[in-house]
Each structure stands twice: as C-alpha cells, then as structure tokens.
Design a protein around this motif. Structure first.
Motif: not given
Length: 147
Positions: A117-123, A113-115, A125-126, A100-111
């Motif tokens: 992405r908004s600041y990184s360039d298009v290359g 990464l999503n944040n 992201v692809k 469960d702790v690992k799952q929450t850590a993975a969700e935090d990492l995804i969030s």
C-alpha cells in the motif's frame, strides 16, 4: 491237666516276649513300612505314571480352555474403536497445525499488502479497502445466518 499245660505254655510265651522284644518288633515293622512308602515315592509304578500323564494332559486342556476364555473376553471391538478415535485425533491435530500455518501465511500476506500500500497509488488503496469492507460484511451476514 490241660489247664496246667496251658499255663506252662503261656508262661513260656510270656517269658520270650518281653517289652524289649516287643519294642524291637514294632520298630522293625515301622522301618519296613517306611521303606515300602519310600519305594512308592521314589520308583512309581507304570500305572501311576499313566495316571499322572493323564492328569498332565487334563491340566493342559484346562489351561488351554481358560486361555481361550480369557482371549474371548478381551474387548476387541472397543480396542479397535479407541485406536480409530486416536487416529482421528491425530488427523485433527494435523489439521489444527495446518490452520496455524494458514493463519501465519495470511498474516504474512497482510503485512505484504500493507507494505505494498505504501508504494501503490491512492485508487488501488481505496479499491482494496472497499473490497475488504464487502468481504467483512459478507462474513458478518454468514455468521448471523449460522447463529
């Protein structure tokens, strides 16, 4: 003559022994026997004390043997195995908590990464999307092999 003397003697004895006197004699005999029985109960003889102490040791020995038999009937191996299983279950619950702790850590990492992405360039992201697709395909192939 002799018969006459016997009759006189019998009459003399009979006159001395009446119902009242016979009742008194029987009561006295009962009281004496009751006193003798009370003395036996209240003041036992040394030989009876030894017999009772032998009975006590025999009783103690029987109790000890029955306790040993009861202890030998306790399923020690079963109890030990149940305790081991209980410990294994507690370890498994801890591993589930860690997952469960690992799952929450993975969700935090995804969030994050999503944040990011908004600041990184298009290359970038692809490249990240392609890597994610390959990862998903490998996971599907593994699941197909395991099934």
């Amino acid at each position: 003559m002799e018969k006459l003397q016997q009759q006189k003697c019998w009459r003399a004895v009979r006159s001395r022994i009446s119902y009242k006197n016979a009742t008194i004699v029987v009561c006295l005999l009962n009281i004496v026997s009751a006193l003798i029985l009370l003395q036996g109960f209240l003041f036992p003889s040394p030989s009876s004390r030894l017999a009772s102490s032998n009975k006590g040791t025999a009783l103690y020995r029987n109790i000890k043997e029955s306790e040993d038999i009861r202890r030998s009937m306790v399923p020690v191996d079963l109890i030990r195995r149940v305790r081991e299983i209980g410990k294994d279950m507690s370890v498994e619950t801890e591993s589930v908590k860690q997952k469960d702790v690992k799952q929450t850590a993975a969700e935090d990492l995804i969030s994050k990464l999503n944040n990011f992405r908004s600041y990184s360039d298009v290359g970038n992201v692809k490249a990240l999307e392609e890597w994610r697709k390959r990862k998903m395909e490998r996971a599907k192939q593994r699941s197909i092999l395991w099934d």
